[in-house]
Write an enzyme that holds these catalytic residues in place. Structure first.
Site, mmCIF file in Angstrom:
data_model
loop_
_atom_site.group_PDB
_atom_site.id
_atom_site.type_symbol
_atom_site.label_atom_id
_atom_site.label_comp_id
_atom_site.label_asym_id
_atom_site.label_seq_id
_atom_site.Cartn_x
_atom_site.Cartn_y
_atom_site.Cartn_z
ATOM 1 N N CYS A 127 21.826 10.624 87.153
ATOM 2 C CA CYS A 127 21.323 11.356 85.986
ATOM 3 C C CYS A 127 21.639 12.838 86.097
ATOM 4 C CB CYS A 127 19.812 11.175 85.871
ATOM 5 S SG CYS A 127 19.282 9.568 85.282
ATOM 6 N N GLU A 154 21.472 14.569 89.566
ATOM 7 C CA GLU A 154 21.262 14.880 90.970
ATOM 8 C C GLU A 154 22.477 15.586 91.584
ATOM 9 O OE1 GLU A 154 20.629 12.032 89.188
ATOM 10 O OE2 GLU A 154 19.945 10.536 90.621
#
Length: 841
Positions: A433, A435
């Protein structure tokens, strides 16, 4: 003129796109059957050699598929946009959904009867042998109780393979798989016989040699297939393409690439084979523009239009990758999300601007393909050219939810704070997502768990209880709190308790993967597994982290502020009155069924059974109470207008998202309490836990586990997504909302934070819209925000897509750290997106 617009995609790209749009996702059985056969035949081998033999068999026998029009080949499944099953991680949930997966609410998959039969036969081998079985055997009853009661979940790696990694694509483009094999042979021959670790290192290098030899043969099978198709086609143009595809697959990825087309093919084979080995989602291509640009620059024979078409073809292939999850996880990851994050822009290792021609070609590919994958991201820093940011704004206003935008000025020091070198931090990529990680040097275990901060708040308000169960510690009755300090004392104690069990659960799963499913193919492309002679699962990477993510931060901050203002400062209500209102859900009946009195036969049976079990007789009052418990998870609401008055008062409070320090700094403190507790712990690979704050779409799913809150939110309603304000509460415009979000401590949330903004299309229109967008991003980043992403669409378009989904199959929206086709999302996730504040400048 700032606006440049986009060229049109080729007819080939449109045809390939339609293959994806028209596909009905299937579950296929070939990989599961092959893996099971390999495991049965290798029971006497060590785990790493066993995994190598599994990969060898799959690469040798998985069906080879080349689809019409493809220029870049390699497929995981025969059917487009379909998925294989990896029973070595988990299997029983698949069997339970044989008859329902095609009709479930989120991410349905077709399972033909013959596929179900083949899977059923393969699954007979697996009870007690999976990584999830081993992880569950390590887990304490208390950790399992926390999961069952919605405090956290570790389903990502518990049920599936390890992902969330970016490997060294550049290494393969340069030296090929043959180079990896030669490196493994050299290191194996140089082992010190007196070193006790030599035994395991020898096994690791042997496993790498087996896996990469098999991978070369897998590519050669595609060369054979391309030659076969070339011989059978009557289309001379397609014959020439297939003959060149065959030559490409003979050369790469066995050897280094010598052209841009070969580089594209080599890169895709790596991506495809990683998915085949482990099924781990969020296997991310990373800094695509950095490792691909040298091959474009050096290729003197390729035209710009054909080079763009090749990049577009990779975009299509990334959409062909799919993954099925259990029914509950599918709701948390709604939209067939695979999270292959591809990042461009930013800085070089030396701190210079990294933007190049491929950076802009990737933006063109987004405009051409207009599909959910990849999760396309850009990096921005003080040296980012205005042209790059304006071009990104043009992509944003296409309404696809990409690119997500990341701030080098926060992420680089955040990574350094975790022990990453300056050069490696500057070379970070985004996986999953949101990171950040030092690419091809990190085993980050990002997205290791969802942690429900709002649930911990609810448990704190109930003295450690969930219903009648004493799940957390006894920290005092909320009615006895005299000040906000009393709340924080209890909240800190509950947070420490539940984070401890979160860590335990994550570490159990981590250990299980190291013991039962080390990944030799992936590991050889992550530094310094080859140097250390061990897989990433055993600690072979240079940087090792575990990253669980929180959600419900805005809900918690707003709730604590409401308590501070109305209970402790203004004394408009007592804690006793607030608790009574919360326990009664402000007098609101939950859900359509509760409002209409409709119950299923099983719910009626359960309600009657519970009353009989406790009373020995059937009295109407008790049955009514149990009906509410069955439907709404709580007691029947008392009929009192006072509760609605309390809710209106709570709902009137200042909320996070309007640049108000009084509430924003409380949200910051609540987030810090979680993050600081998480970072106290280490994992079995010798690395540190680091917190993130992002939800995927779990804010909707896990909102169902949370009762009424002091911010006026009724029970079971969705929670705020990521670090975003609650839906509709950011009333003072995009800059004020961004300023609030920037006040959170993004440096400590080094596993990533996620901020959604939603704009009306008119807000980004024309050159002025592009300039306003760029100014908003730079201002937010100057205030030290980490990440922001955008939906640019109006409410009516989304409502029309709900009413007429067939006419909007190509409508793509940003859900959380990923985009998805709007019409395939569960309605409650669609409603969550519709409810987000529509901003304008």
């Amino acid at each position: 003129m700032i606006e440049k617009g986009f060229t049109k995609p080729t007819d080939r790209v449109l045809r390939l796109k339609n293959q994806i749009l028209n596909a009905r996702p299937h579950v296929e059985a070939e990989r599961a059957v092959l893996a099971t056969e390999a495991y049965k035949a290798t029971e006497g081998l060590s785990p790493i050699l066993r995994r190598a033999r599994v990969v060898e068999k799959i690469f040798a026998e998985l069906p080879v598929t080349i689809r019409d029009d493809e220029l870049v080949v390699g497929a995981i499944t025969v059917n487009p946009r379909s998925t294989e099953i990896c029973p070595e991680f988990s299997f029983d949930w698949v069997e339970k959904e044989f008859d329902t997966m095609a009709t479930r609410v989120a991410d349905p998959f077709e399972i033909p009867k013959e596929t179900a039969a083949a899977l059923h036969e393969a699954f007979k081998y697996w009870p007690g042998r999976t990584t999830s079985d081993l992880a569950a055997s390590y887990m304490s009853t208390k950790a399992k109780d926390c999961i069952a009661n919605g405090v956290f979940t570790v389903g990502n790696y518990f049920y599936g393979g390890v992902g969330h990694v970016c490997v060294d694509y550049g290494k393969i483009l340069k030296s090929g798989f043959r180079g990896v094999i030669l490196e493994a042979v050299r290191l194996r021959e140089a082992l010190d016989e007196l070193d006790p670790d030599t035994i395991k290192k020898h096994q690791f290098y042997s496993a790498v040699i087996i896996a990469y030899t098999a991978a070369i043969k897998f590519a050669h099978r595609y060369a054979d297939k391309a030659e076969e198709l070339a011989r059978s086609t009557t289309n001379s143009a397609r014959r020439a393409e297939l003959e060149q595809i065959a030559r490409n697959c003979r050369r790469v990825p066995e050897n280094g690439a010598t052209s841009f087309w070969e580089a594209c093919q080599s890169m895709w084979f790596v991506q495809c084979m990683l998915q085949i080995e482990s099924s781990g989602h969020s296997i991310s291509p990373g800094r695509f523009d950095q490792y691909m640009y040298p091959y474009l620059k050096a290729d003197q024979t390729i035209g710009r239009e054909f080079a763009q078409e090749l990049v577009d073809c990779i975009w299509i292939k990334l959409n062909d990758v799919n993954k099925t999850r259990d029914e509950v996880s599918a709701q948390a990851f709604a939209g067939y999300a695979v999270f292959q994050n591809l990042c461009v822009g930013g800085q070089t290792e030396d701190g210079l601007d990294a933007t190049n021609a491929v950076s802009y070609m990737c933006m063109e590919a987004v405009a051409h393909v207009r599909l959910p994958a990849p999760s396309f991201s850009i990096r921005v820093w003080q040296g980012t050219p205005d042209e790059f940011l304006h071009r990104a704004a043009e992509v944003v206003r296409l309404g696809l939810g990409v690119p997500a935008v990341y701030n080098d000025e926060v992420i680089i020091p955040a990574l350094q704070n975790r022990g990453v070198s300056l050069a490696d931090a500057r070379d970070y990529g985004i996986v999953g997502c949101v990171e950040p990680q030092a690419i091809h040097k990190t085993e980050g275990w990002h997205d290791a768990a969802f942690f429900n901060v709002a649930k911990v708040l609810e448990i704190t308000l109930n003295n450690g209880k969930v219903g009648d169960t004493q799940l957390g510690p006894v920290t005092g009755d909320a009615k006895d709190w005299k000040s906000l300090d009393d709340f924080y004392s209890a909240f800190n104690a509950q947070m420490a308790f539940f984070v401890k069990y979160l860590v335990e659960a994550d570490n159990c799963v981590d250990l299980a993967h190291a013991e039962r499913a080390p990944l030799p193919f992936l590991s050889a492309m992550v530094d310094d597994c080859m140097g250390r002679g061990k897989s990433v699962q055993e600690g072979g990477a240079i940087y090792n982290f575990t990253g669980p993510q929180a959600f419900g931060v805005a809900d918690t901050g707003d709730s604590v502020y409401a308590m501070k203002k109305f209970v402790f400062d203004d004394r408009r209500m007592s804690m006793t009155e607030l608790k009574e209102a919360l326990d009664a859900n402000f007098g609101i009946a939950l859900g359509a069924k509760a409002q209409t009195g409709e119950m299923s036969e099983s719910q009626i049976y359960d309600a009657v059974r519970k009353v009989l079990a406790s009373n020995g007789s059937l009295d109407v009052a008790s049955l009514k109470e149990e009906v509410y418990r069955t439907l709404a998870g709580g007691a029947a609401p008392a009929a009192s207008p006072k509760y609605e008055e309390i809710r209106r008062l709570l709902d009137s409070a200042e909320a996070f998202g309007n640049d108000n320090d009084d509430v924003d700094l409380i949200a910051r403190k609540c987030a810090q309490i979680y993050c600081k507790e998480v970072e106290k712990y280490t994992n079995p690979r010798g690395g540190q836990f680091q917190a993130g704050i992002y939800p995927v779409s779990a804010n909707v799913l896990f909102g169902k586990d949370v009762g009424a809150l002091p911010d006026g939110r009724p029970a079971k309603a969705p929670l705020a997504d990521g670090v975003s304000p609650r839906q509709g509460k950011d009333r003072l415009g995009p800059t004020a909302a961004a300023n609030s979000v920037a006040k959170l401590d993004h440096f400590i949330a080094s596993n990533g934070t996620l901020y959604n903004q939603k704009f009306l299309p008119s807000a980004l229109a024309g050159d002025a819209g592009l300039q306003n967008f760029a100014s908003l991003v730079r201002s937010y980043f100057d205030h030290k925000g980490m990440h922001v992403q955008f939906n640019v669409i109006d409410r009516e378009t989304l409502l029309e897509a709900q009413r007429n989904p067939e006419a909007h199959r190509d409508l793509v929206v940003r859900v959380a750290g990923y985009s998805a086709q709007f019409v395939v999302l569960a309605k409650e996730v669609q409603d969550d997106i519709i409810s987000r504040t529509e901003q304008a400048f």
